[in-house]
Design an enzyme around this catalytic site. Structure first.
Site, PDB file in Angstrom:
ATOM      1  N   SER A  64     -22.406  12.001 -48.681  1.00  0.00           N
ATOM      2  CA  SER A  64     -21.029  12.071 -49.175  1.00  0.00           C
ATOM      3  C   SER A  64     -21.016  11.932 -50.694  1.00  0.00           C
ATOM      4  CB  SER A  64     -20.190  10.954 -48.546  1.00  0.00           C
ATOM      5  OG  SER A  64     -20.031  11.154 -47.165  1.00  0.00           O
ATOM      6  N   ALA A  65     -19.900  12.273 -51.297  1.00  0.00           N
ATOM      7  CA  ALA A  65     -19.752  12.140 -52.741  1.00  0.00           C
ATOM      8  C   ALA A  65     -19.838  10.674 -53.158  1.00  0.00           C
ATOM      9  CB  ALA A  65     -18.412  12.731 -53.183  1.00  0.00           C
TER      10      ALA A  65
END
Length: 250
Positions: A64-65
């Site tokens: 994920s970011a």
């Protein structure tokens, strides 16, 4: 989801940017993020993208970011000695950061759907333990990963102090996720396109807070075995807890 902060030149630069944008707000979370180089969880040919605030996927491997992981770590409100389960544990990046905070008497479990991703996570974990200076600077709760569907945790399994789900949770599975929590525990998950923090404040009472809008792939639904019964995921104890239990039995 991502791109909320400027790209960094290295891991410390990325963390500085996350702090400036107020995604990282506590010293404890900052220390964990600085201790683990995000690029170490990328395949070598993609390392140049590691310090951008963007999600990354290659086949089944997914990160994920950074801004999402920051919000998750802050929302979990971690401290030493807690039990934690990561549903959709992926590369092990988040679980390893969590382990730096839980310390030697915590519990750090992960469930991941894909066997190749579990193998990758253990490779990354082994590299961290053998090569990272951070391993010597922290008391570490080593994560334990198993292959399985996170909707197939057996009902007799332990409840946890902290739960994170890294896939979009359908409304019909909200209660299942809640029931993995001890009273006083915290669950963080994407629910109806909002990263959501749920605190179990009593046996049948909950406090819910929406954090930020997110877009996650939905949970994969379980497949039934040939006899029509659902499978269950056998969760492992950490090496330290196995050792302590042996000492007690002796």
């Amino acid at each position: 989801m991502g791109g909320a902060v400027s790209a960094g030149e290295d891991n410390d630069d990325l963390i500085d940017n996350l702090k400036e944008a107020y995604y990282i707000r506590s010293d404890l979370v900052e220390r964990a993020f600085r201790a683990i180089d995000r690029a170490d969880y990328y395949l070598d040919e993609y390392r140049d993208n590691a310090y951008k605030d963007l999600a990354w996927r290659h086949g089944n491997i997914h990160l994920s970011a950074p801004c999402i992981y920051s919000e998750v770590m802050e929302a979990l409100d971690l401290c030493p000695g807690l039990s934690f389960i990561n549903l959709g544990s992926g590369t092990g990046y988040l679980s390893t950061m969590v382990g730096l905070i839980l310390g030697p008497f915590g519990v750090n479990h992960g469930i991941e759907l894909h066997t190749d991703v579990i193998e990758y996570a253990y490779q990354r974990l082994d590299c961290f333990i053998k090569t990272s200076d951070s391993f010597d600077r922290f008391e570490f709760c080593e994560p334990s990963f198993v292959v399985g569907n996170c909707l197939e945790v057996p009902p007799e399994s332990r409840q946890y102090d902290r739960v994170y789900c890294g896939a979009g949770v359908q409304k019909e599975h909200e209660d299942y996720m809640k029931n993995l929590l001890k009273v006083g525990g915290i669950l963080v998950m994407p629910l109806e396109e909002k990263l959501t923090k749920i605190t179990r404040i009593g046996p049948n009472s909950w406090e819910t807070k929406k954090i930020i809008s997110v877009s996650f792939a939905p949970l994969a639904l379980p497949k039934h075995s040939t006899n029509g019964k659902p499978k269950t995921v056998p969760l492992r104890e950490s090496p330290l807890h196995r050792y302590l239990n042996m000492e007690i039995l002796v």
